[in-house]
Design an enzyme around this catalytic site. Structure first.
Site, mmCIF file in Angstrom:
data_model
loop_
_atom_site.group_PDB
_atom_site.id
_atom_site.type_symbol
_atom_site.label_atom_id
_atom_site.label_comp_id
_atom_site.label_asym_id
_atom_site.label_seq_id
_atom_site.Cartn_x
_atom_site.Cartn_y
_atom_site.Cartn_z
ATOM 1 N N GLU A 90 -15.494 -13.090 4.257
ATOM 2 C CA GLU A 90 -14.482 -12.064 3.988
ATOM 3 C C GLU A 90 -13.932 -11.472 5.291
ATOM 4 O O GLU A 90 -12.745 -11.212 5.411
ATOM 5 C CB GLU A 90 -15.127 -10.958 3.142
ATOM 6 C CG GLU A 90 -14.106 -9.975 2.601
ATOM 7 C CD GLU A 90 -14.785 -8.785 1.919
ATOM 8 O OE1 GLU A 90 -14.082 -7.814 1.664
ATOM 9 O OE2 GLU A 90 -16.007 -8.832 1.671
ATOM 10 N N ASP A 91 -14.819 -11.265 6.281
ATOM 11 C CA ASP A 91 -14.416 -10.514 7.476
ATOM 12 C C ASP A 91 -14.060 -11.366 8.691
ATOM 13 O O ASP A 91 -13.595 -10.835 9.687
ATOM 14 C CB ASP A 91 -15.557 -9.553 7.897
ATOM 15 C CG ASP A 91 -15.819 -8.496 6.828
ATOM 16 O OD1 ASP A 91 -14.941 -8.332 5.964
ATOM 17 O OD2 ASP A 91 -16.886 -7.864 6.862
#
Length: 739
Positions: A90-91
């Site tokens: 996600e990051d």
């Protein structure tokens, strides 16, 4: 300065990593440690630039989540690795494919599941939140460990929320109490459930939380002394009997004390069983049950038990897998004390839930309660036609419900939520059996389908291949599994009636020189003030739209000049084309009915709360103005219900076109061979007619009968009467009106 800080931070990170390996519940092999180390390196590198709101390095969060996964939930290396990398995709630029290459498909699948959950936007209204929750549960289809890691992630977020804004804290805490705590409870993670609930209360009702915490601190010494008194007495007897055990005092959670205060409307001091004793004993699997009851007999030699509060979950474990013996006894100073008796194995299952099952089952083939539950959940998710909010409500009800145990005719045992009916039981065996249920016998006696079952009942289901569910069945069941299945079948029936209705409509419009096409369908939907084309075809199929109404439509359509102006004026109002073709039957609430029999009575809508169609309502019998209808959450509702309960009537909005009516017919004629058979054949062949009661008798060649049927409208009834009159030997068919 920063250099020193970073060095200090790196040391702290290394320390946390070692701690993670040390506290793992499962024994890690060299191979496992290699996998975890690799995941740790990937995570450290991926998050090296990130910091949390509090200012600390982001990597502390994945490690903390992995620690919860490793020690409190007790999962293995694959899950620990996935927990370390749960925010990586996600990051950072790393993809699921990269993780699959670096590790293995299983780790990648878990990380992907966790990423899917977090990708749904965070700030939304409740129905989006519920939809998000449903999506999250769908990942159970892939692997339950995704949810377990997500629960660990949520627990750590709840533990580190101090630096967030208030409104965010409340939102996350409410969501935790609404969704994550019930999930943890259902997956057997009682410790985590308790922590989530207490933290949830801390942020949703901080004043109450702090008040209870400080009161627990004040009374801690007294409580400890009280527990010690009881423990000392029990220890002497347990030692004499040669039982190997440990006794722990267990204060009730802050949340459960708050729940008791609320439910019983009492103050903190009035909550009696604020603590429990837990006796955890050593035993071989073979002797487990024997030792538990031996301890029971020792405890009850000293303290008088409350028979109604004895819970034996050793003989029939909860569907979460929980096993224990709970005894409530009258302790010193006239206080009730709960004593929980568990073996070491049971204690581990209670603390670790899912993971301990694995440890003790060693590849056993029998499905554990959890697997059964997961399968039911999958079924509910796949069939769920209801809105996401309804789904979550149903789901939560099934999560928290107490259980009853029901026997099949062969003596097998099934667990159902408390409040389940005999029809729920039919669906719990198999949905096909549920749909075809004609009747149910409980303990050998025929009972209605909505009969509420009690623990220990033996239930037999009577099926018929011709049986079909009706809309009333939704009121007869309480489990979400049964509700979903019934809704699905009703939807299929609706679509079938609508298909027939479309053919009838095409034929009728042909007579009026109109061809049924998309434009005409849109015009008809707007003319009858409906919402979708399915509404239109369904109403034609059940005969709710009469020929005269279609003639009126045709007349209006042919008058083009008036039409042109009408369209100009109404341009803003009609249903949009996209909505018209939705395959759903909308409810056009236009009538309120009263009582269990759904009687139609005169009523007025009250002005204090102005109910609108579709609101949840009740009727109130006034002295001068007949029945007034109020919303259930009307400001005056509580005082009316407490002061004038005898004047309250059940009421609900219905769609009169989908309402069913009773009609009584008297039939006379000549008694010929096979007449009864012919009569029932005609009724059952007539679509949308159900027989409620039938009584026939012949006397010296004359035949008399009375028939009560359930129909949706007068058109269907007229059609039925015409068909009965055509039967050879029938003389008269008359409708009886009851006063």
């Amino acid at each position: 300065m920063i250099e020193i800080d970073i060095e200090k931070e790196n040391k702290a990170i290394a320390h946390e990593y070692k701690e993670l390996l040390r506290i793992s519940y499962q024994t890690l092999t060299a191979e496992d440690k290699k996998l975890i180390r690799k995941a740790f390196d990937v995570a450290v590198d991926a998050h090296k630039e990130q910091r949390r709101k509090s200012g600390e390095a982001y990597i502390f969060h994945p490690i903390a989540v992995a620690k919860i996964v490793a020690s409190e939930i007790g999962l293995g290396a694959t899950s620990i690795a996935a927990a370390l990398m749960h925010d990586v995709v996600e990051d950072t630029p790393i993809t699921v494919k990269d993780i699959e290459k670096m590790f293995n498909p299983k780790v990648a699948q878990l990380v992907e599941g966790l990423t899917k959950i977090s990708l749904v936007q965070k700030d939304m209204n409740v129905s989006m939140q519920a939809e998000n929750f449903r999506k999250m549960l769908l990942t159970l289809n892939d692997d339950v460990r995704v949810i377990l890691i997500k629960i660990a992630d949520r627990l750590h977020n709840m533990q580190t929320m101090e630096s967030m804004e208030d409104y965010k804290q409340v939102k996350i805490a409410s969501e935790t109490l609404y969704i994550y705590a019930p999930l943890a409870h259902r997956l057997g993670l009682y410790n985590i459930k308790t922590k989530l609930e207490d933290l949830g209360l801390k942020y949703t009702e901080p004043a109450i939380y702090n008040d209870i915490v400080s009161k627990i601190r004040e009374t801690k010494e007294q409580q400890d002394a009280y527990i010690k008194d009881i423990s000392d007495i029990l220890k002497t007897s347990l030692d004499a009997e040669g039982v190997e055990y440990i006794i722990k005092g267990r204060p009730k959670s802050i949340y459960s004390i708050r729940r008791k205060m609320k439910a019983q409307n009492v103050s903190f001091d009035e909550v009696y069983d604020k603590f429990a004793l837990r006796i955890v004993y050593k035993s071989t699997p073979h002797e487990e049950k024997f030792v538990a009851w031996k301890i029971y007999s020792i405890v009850t030699d000293h303290y008088r038990p409350s028979p109604s509060r004895l819970r034996d979950w050793i003989s029939s474990p909860k569907s979460t897998g929980y096993e224990a013996l709970h005894i409530t006894v009258m302790g010193p100073k006239g206080r009730w004390v709960e004593v929980q008796v568990r073996s070491e194995r049971m204690d581990e299952i209670a603390e670790k839930g899912y993971a301990a099952h694995y440890k003790y089952k060693n590849g056993a083939t029998e499905e554990s309660g959890l697997d059964v539950w997961l399968n039911l959940l999958k079924e509910a998710l796949e069939n769920s036609e209801s809105s996401a909010v309804d789904f979550v409500e149903d789901f939560k009800m099934n999560l928290y419900s107490k259980e009853i145990y029901i026997f099949t005719p062969k003596g097998d045992i099934k667990s159902l939520p408390k409040g389940a009916t005999s029809l729920d039981f039919a669906f719990s065996i198999h949905s096909e059996i549920g749909i075809k249920t004609r009747g149910t016998r409980v303990n050998g006696k025929l009972v209605p389908l909505n009969y509420e079952l009690k623990s220990g009942d033996q239930v037999e289901i009577i099926t018929s291949p011709n049986q079909k569910p009706t809309i009333n069945w939704l009121d007869y069941v309480t489990t979400s599994r049964a509700k979903n299945k019934i809704r699905n079948v009703l939807n299929e029936n609706t679509k079938k009636i609508a298909e027939d209705g479309k053919e009838v409509l095409t034929r009728k419009l042909k007579h009026l020189k109109i061809t049924l096409n998309e434009t005409v369908v849109n015009e008809l939907v707007n003319f009858f003030q409906l919402k979708t084309s399915l509404d239109l075809f369904y109403r034609v199929g059940v005969g709710a739209i009469e020929n005269q109404q279609l003639k009126d439509f045709a007349a209006q359509k042919s008058n083009t000049l008036i039409n042109f102006f009408k369209n100009k004026i109404k341009r803003s109002g009609p249903t949009s084309d996209g909505d018209i073709h939705k395959q759903i039957l909308s409810n056009n609430y236009d009538l309120i009915v009263f009582g269990k029999e759904q009687d139609k009575l005169d009523y007025k809508l009250s002005t204090c709360c102005n109910p609108i169609p579709g609101d949840q309502v009740f009727g109130f019998v006034t002295i001068n103005e007949g029945i007034k209808v109020h919303k259930k959450d009307c400001p005056n509702a509580i005082s009316m219900q407490s002061n004038y309960a005898y004047r309250i009537m059940q009421a609900k909005w219905i769609d009169s076109s989908q309402q069913e009516f009773h009609a009584i017919l008297n039939i006379t004629g000549m008694d010929t061979l096979g007449l009864t058979n012919e009569l029932t054949k005609v009724i059952s062949n007539n679509m949308n007619v159900n027989i409620q009661s039938i009584s026939l008798n012949g006397d010296a060649g004359l035949f008399k009968g009375q028939l009560t049927v359930i129909v949706q409208n007068i058109t269907i009834l007229k059609k039925l009467i015409d068909n009965i009159k055509k039967i050879d030997g029938i003389d008269k068919v008359t409708r009886v009106y009851k006063n």
